[in-house]
Design a protein around this motif. Structure first.
Motif, PDB file in Angstrom:
ATOM      1  N   ARG A  15      38.713 -22.276  18.982  1.00  0.00           N
ATOM      2  CA  ARG A  15      39.748 -23.105  19.181  1.00  0.00           C
ATOM      3  C   ARG A  15      41.164 -22.719  18.776  1.00  0.00           C
ATOM      4  O   ARG A  15      42.135 -22.867  19.335  1.00  0.00           O
ATOM      5  N   SER A  68      33.128 -25.224  26.114  1.00  0.00           N
ATOM      6  CA  SER A  68      33.775 -25.729  27.071  1.00  0.00           C
ATOM      7  C   SER A  68      33.571 -25.000  28.542  1.00  0.00           C
ATOM      8  O   SER A  68      33.250 -25.791  29.763  1.00  0.00           O
ATOM      9  N   GLY A  71      42.320 -22.350  22.141  1.00  0.00           N
ATOM     10  CA  GLY A  71      42.965 -23.622  22.395  1.00  0.00           C
ATOM     11  C   GLY A  71      41.693 -24.694  22.825  1.00  0.00           C
ATOM     12  O   GLY A  71      42.087 -25.873  23.235  1.00  0.00           O
ATOM     13  N   ARG A  72      40.726 -24.280  22.992  1.00  0.00           N
ATOM     14  CA  ARG A  72      39.406 -25.096  23.234  1.00  0.00           C
ATOM     15  C   ARG A  72      38.107 -24.730  22.675  1.00  0.00           C
ATOM     16  O   ARG A  72      37.965 -23.464  22.461  1.00  0.00           O
ATOM     17  N   PRO A  73      37.125 -25.409  22.527  1.00  0.00           N
ATOM     18  CA  PRO A  73      35.770 -25.079  21.743  1.00  0.00           C
ATOM     19  C   PRO A  73      35.014 -24.142  22.786  1.00  0.00           C
ATOM     20  O   PRO A  73      35.181 -23.988  24.061  1.00  0.00           O
ATOM     21  N   GLU A  75      30.134 -26.231  29.563  1.00  0.00           N
ATOM     22  CA  GLU A  75      30.413 -27.627  30.036  1.00  0.00           C
ATOM     23  C   GLU A  75      30.796 -27.734  31.424  1.00  0.00           C
ATOM     24  O   GLU A  75      30.431 -28.596  32.360  1.00  0.00           O
ATOM     25  N   ARG A  76      32.024 -27.051  31.912  1.00  0.00           N
ATOM     26  CA  ARG A  76      32.416 -27.079  33.120  1.00  0.00           C
ATOM     27  C   ARG A  76      31.559 -26.753  34.080  1.00  0.00           C
ATOM     28  O   ARG A  76      31.596 -27.065  35.248  1.00  0.00           O
ATOM     29  N   THR A 125      33.159 -22.441  16.423  1.00  0.00           N
ATOM     30  CA  THR A 125      34.001 -23.610  17.253  1.00  0.00           C
ATOM     31  C   THR A 125      35.538 -23.512  16.633  1.00  0.00           C
ATOM     32  O   THR A 125      36.367 -23.426  17.334  1.00  0.00           O
TER      33      THR A 125
END
Length: 62
Positions: free
Chosen positions: A42, A51, A46-48, A54-55, A38
């Motif tokens: 990031r 993600s 810039g994101r886990p 999840e999207r 993680t």
């Protein structure tokens, strides 16, 4: 530098295609644990790393 991007990419691929748990994907890609994946994700994107998965699950809004 190449290896630094290959491991997170491999973990995200495992999350998207195999439905692996985040911790399993992290270990399979060579990270010490889920938190290591993680943090690295990031820092690079810039994101886990979870993600994108999840999207894919989120219902589409009309």
């Amino acid at each position: 530098m190449r290896r630094r991007r290959q491991r997170p990419r491999a973990a995200v691929d495992a999350l998207l295609t195999g439905g692996s748990a985040i911790a399993d994907a992290a270990l399979g890609a060579g990270f010490a644990d889920q938190a290591h994946l993680t943090r690295t994700g990031r820092a690079l994107a810039g994101r886990p790393p979870a993600s994108p998965r999840e999207r894919r699950r989120a219902p589409r809004q009309p």
